[in-house]
Write a protein that holds these residues in place. Structure first.
Motif, PDB file in Angstrom:
ATOM      1  N   MET A 194      -1.167 -12.516  -7.810  1.00  0.00           N
ATOM      2  CA  MET A 194      -1.009 -12.955  -6.421  1.00  0.00           C
ATOM      3  C   MET A 194      -0.773 -11.763  -5.494  1.00  0.00           C
ATOM      4  O   MET A 194      -1.278 -11.731  -4.365  1.00  0.00           O
ATOM      5  CB  MET A 194       0.148 -13.943  -6.311  1.00  0.00           C
ATOM      6  N   VAL A 195      -0.010 -10.780  -5.988  1.00  0.00           N
ATOM      7  CA  VAL A 195       0.232  -9.569  -5.187  1.00  0.00           C
ATOM      8  C   VAL A 195      -1.084  -8.848  -4.924  1.00  0.00           C
ATOM      9  O   VAL A 195      -1.369  -8.437  -3.794  1.00  0.00           O
ATOM     10  CB  VAL A 195       1.230  -8.638  -5.902  1.00  0.00           C
ATOM     11  N   THR A 198      -3.089 -10.732  -2.373  1.00  0.00           N
ATOM     12  CA  THR A 198      -2.507 -10.561  -1.036  1.00  0.00           C
ATOM     13  C   THR A 198      -2.853  -9.201  -0.455  1.00  0.00           C
ATOM     14  O   THR A 198      -3.217  -9.081   0.721  1.00  0.00           O
ATOM     15  CB  THR A 198      -0.980 -10.723  -1.105  1.00  0.00           C
ATOM     16  N   LEU A 201      -6.500  -9.174   0.608  1.00  0.00           N
ATOM     17  CA  LEU A 201      -6.682  -9.879   1.880  1.00  0.00           C
ATOM     18  C   LEU A 201      -6.192  -9.018   3.046  1.00  0.00           C
ATOM     19  O   LEU A 201      -6.857  -8.938   4.093  1.00  0.00           O
ATOM     20  CB  LEU A 201      -5.934 -11.211   1.842  1.00  0.00           C
ATOM     21  N   LYS A 202      -5.042  -8.376   2.848  1.00  0.00           N
ATOM     22  CA  LYS A 202      -4.488  -7.534   3.912  1.00  0.00           C
ATOM     23  C   LYS A 202      -5.419  -6.370   4.220  1.00  0.00           C
ATOM     24  O   LYS A 202      -5.643  -6.034   5.397  1.00  0.00           O
ATOM     25  CB  LYS A 202      -3.109  -7.019   3.501  1.00  0.00           C
TER      26      LYS A 202
END
Length: 208
Positions: A194-195, A198, A201-202
């Motif tokens: 998940m990290v 994320t 996406l960032k």
């Protein structure tokens, strides 16, 4: 040659910047917690080594391309995001199978080093940041401009090794504690995935 007083100010600023929570810190933390302190330290070395790529880009003026060309910036940031998605896929895939100690150390040190190196190089925001940050500490009166850039890059390398090394060691203790809990290890892999998603996406949605 950069004067000692300027070098001290720069190293202080570099340590403070490296300590600010960000994608690289989180990357080191998760890798060290999942794969152990050694992996975290090797990844740290890879991330820090990537700084010389950005230093070279700034010293030779290549960074200006990323600042002025939307196409170049976009291409590199999407490449970096794709690599993070790939890491997320590997983390989720690992969590789907039974965890054991051999899986935790399956990656070699060169592979871990390359992982950190690619993640750092594939982030164009670091190059743009260097373009804005490093020139503030360079003075033509102190000798070769290119030599000064590399001196600053070396200081940033040291600051990153120190700060990220502390993060890797601290996270490694967490990993040692989790070794006796297979279910916790599985969830840690999922959290790592998940990290990575994320961070991807960032990076993909970031602007110059």
């Amino acid at each position: 040659m950069i004067p000692p007083e300027i070098a001290l100010v720069f190293i202080g600023a570099a340590i403070a910047l490296a300590a600010v929570p960000g994608p690289d810190n989180i990357f080191v933390l998760t890798q060290s917690a999942v794969h152990g302190r050694r992996a975290g330290l090797v990844v740290t070395l890879g991330l820090a080594s990537g700084l010389f790529f950005h230093t070279t880009a700034v010293a030779l003026g290549v960074a200006a391309i990323f600042q002025t060309s939307q196409y170049a910036f976009t291409a590199l940031k999407y490449a970096g995001a794709a690599y993070l998605v790939y890491l997320a896929w590997k983390a989720f895939r690992a969590s789907a199978s039974r965890f054991d100690q051999s899986q935790a150390i399956s990656e070699t040190a060169p592979q871990q080093f390359r992982r950190g190196l690619i993640m750092n190089i594939a982030n164009p925001k670091v190059t743009v940041f260097f373009l804005a940050f490093l020139p503030q500490f360079v003075d033509p009166l102190n000798g070769s401009i290119i030599a000064q850039f590399y001196q600053l890059g070396a200081l940033m390398f040291v600051a990153t090794i120190v700060v990220f090394g502390v993060v890797a060691l601290a996270a490694g203790w967490l990993g040692d504690w989790l070794k006796d809990s297979p279910s916790a290890q599985v969830w840690l892999n999922r959290i790592s995935g998940m990290v990575f998603l994320t961070l991807a996406l960032k990076l993909a949605t970031s602007e110059r």
